[in-house]
Design a protein around this motif. Structure first.
Motif, mmCIF file in Angstrom:
data_model
loop_
_atom_site.group_PDB
_atom_site.id
_atom_site.type_symbol
_atom_site.label_atom_id
_atom_site.label_comp_id
_atom_site.label_asym_id
_atom_site.label_seq_id
_atom_site.Cartn_x
_atom_site.Cartn_y
_atom_site.Cartn_z
ATOM 1 N N SER A 1 0.838 -1.195 0.000
ATOM 2 C CA SER A 1 0.000 0.000 0.000
ATOM 3 C C SER A 1 0.877 1.251 0.000
ATOM 4 N N ASP B 1 0.083 4.003 1.476
ATOM 5 C CA ASP B 1 -0.321 4.877 2.582
ATOM 6 C C ASP B 1 0.868 5.551 3.257
ATOM 7 N N ARG C 1 -6.616 3.648 -5.005
ATOM 8 C CA ARG C 1 -6.515 2.276 -4.500
ATOM 9 C C ARG C 1 -5.745 1.357 -5.433
#
Length: 371
Positions: free
Chosen positions: A65, A67, A78
């Motif tokens: 990810s 993030d 995403r």
């Protein structure tokens, strides 16, 4: 984390150039990124490997990810995943200190040709967000879109750090508008202090190896660990200089390049700054002519008076920033930076017009967001 400005929206022109031909296989995944990378389970590497750099060229990537990679506040989406690529700090000493370059990826939606590496320029701009651009295009269909933060920037580690957040805000509030000999001397002294802070807080050993020559070497490692025999690349503004330098360093490793807003590599920094200023003025004149056709133009209906009207709005900020919802306020430097940001794309002219109208009413929120 430092907030970074994206210089322009990605326009996928010259798609035919990028689509022509074929490239390497699908990249594999799962590495060790600390110190010299573990090559016990190497990636499927195409193309030549420079002597002594085998461990870097054969590392595998651990996609995850994004993030923890998002340093500039942009939405990566995403479908975008990120990874770290380990490279030598000094390519002349591959067994010495290593650093990490952050990259991002959105996989091709159709029959894949290869990867396309993208850079927005700067120098100093984060490029991870580019992996999420060009949705629904032929490029997105046939290529893994790859963004990256060049060494020293954004999520890449270590990051070049010169000022604290408070020091950045203080610098924003003190515009360098005094062009007298005394004012110029004061500005030059500030620049020397800034350079000294960069050395103190980042380290001379890192600063010595964050230039174009190292970035193009990193790009070749990225090409290899992605499994591409040759590089497909899109570069904007300063990103064109990186592309040119890569082609000079690795001429046999180039598949296709789009260089948008190309810099003249032989132009001096002074001439480059003057030429860029002239280009900004041309873009401003076009904005002013378009603005004059609207009923809500803050610059009036006569484009010939637009510069004077613009100055009447921004010059008072030299002495007093405009109020904003953000407690920092809008400084003179912010207003100029915000206007320049909007001049990169006609899609942002609407925001510039709105921001100048706000400023006329004593508010600076929109221009601060642009800046």
């Amino acid at each position: 984390m430092r907030t970074r400005t994206r210089k322009s929206a990605v326009a996928m022109s010259a798609v035919a150039v990028v689509l022509a031909g074929c490239s390497g296989p699908e990249p594999t995944a799962t590495p060790e990124n600390s110190a010299v990378p573990d090559a016990s389970s190497p990636a499927s590497v195409a193309g030549p490997i420079p002597s002594g750099l085998e461990a870097f060229y054969t590392q595998t990537l651990e996609w995850e990810s994004c993030d923890s990679y998002n340093t500039d506040g942009s939405e990566l989406g995403r479908a975008v995943e990120c990874a770290m690529v380990t490279v030598p700090l000094d390519y002349a000493d591959p067994e010495g200190k290593t650093i990490e370059v952050a990259i991002s990826r959105t996989k091709a939606t159709g029959e894949k040709i290869g990867s396309v590496l993208m850079n927005p320029g700067g120098p100093g701009s984060s490029g991870l967000y580019l992996a999420g651009q060009a949705e629904g295009t032929a490029v997105a269909d046939r290529f893994d879109r790859i963004g990256f933060d060049p060494r020293g920037i954004g999520a890449s580690e270590p990051e070049v750090r010169c000022l604290t957040s408070d020091e950045v805000d203080e610098e924003r509030r003190e515009p360098d508008v005094d062009v007298s000999p005394e004012g110029i001397a004061a500005t030059e002294a500030e620049h020397r202090d800034y350079a000294a802070q960069c050395v103190e807080r980042t380290g001379a050993d890192v600063l010595e190896h964050v230039g174009t020559r190292e970035v193009v070497r990193d790009m070749d490692v990225i090409r290899a660990v992605l499994g591409d025999e040759k590089l497909t690349y899109i570069g904007y503004s300063y990103g064109t200089r990186i592309g040119t330098a890569y082609a000079e360093e690795f001429p046999s490793n180039v598949r296709a390049m789009v260089l948008d807003g190309a810099l003249d590599p032989d132009q001096s920094p002074v001439d480059e700054a003057v030429a860029q200023g002239a280009a900004f003025q041309t873009a401003f004149d076009q904005f002013a002519a378009d603005c004059a056709q609207t009923d809500t133009c803050p610059l009036g209906t006569d484009p010939a008076q637009a510069v004077e009207q613009f100055r009447s709005l921004v010059d008072p900020l030299i002495d007093q920033p405009a109020e904003t919802t953000d407690p920092r306020g809008l400084s003179y430097d912010d207003a100029i930076t915000g206007a320049q940001q909007a001049l990169y794309s006609q899609q942002l002219w609407r925001l510039l017009r709105a921001g100048l109208n706000e400023l006329r009413d004593g508010r600076g929120d929109t221009l601060l967001r642009l800046a």
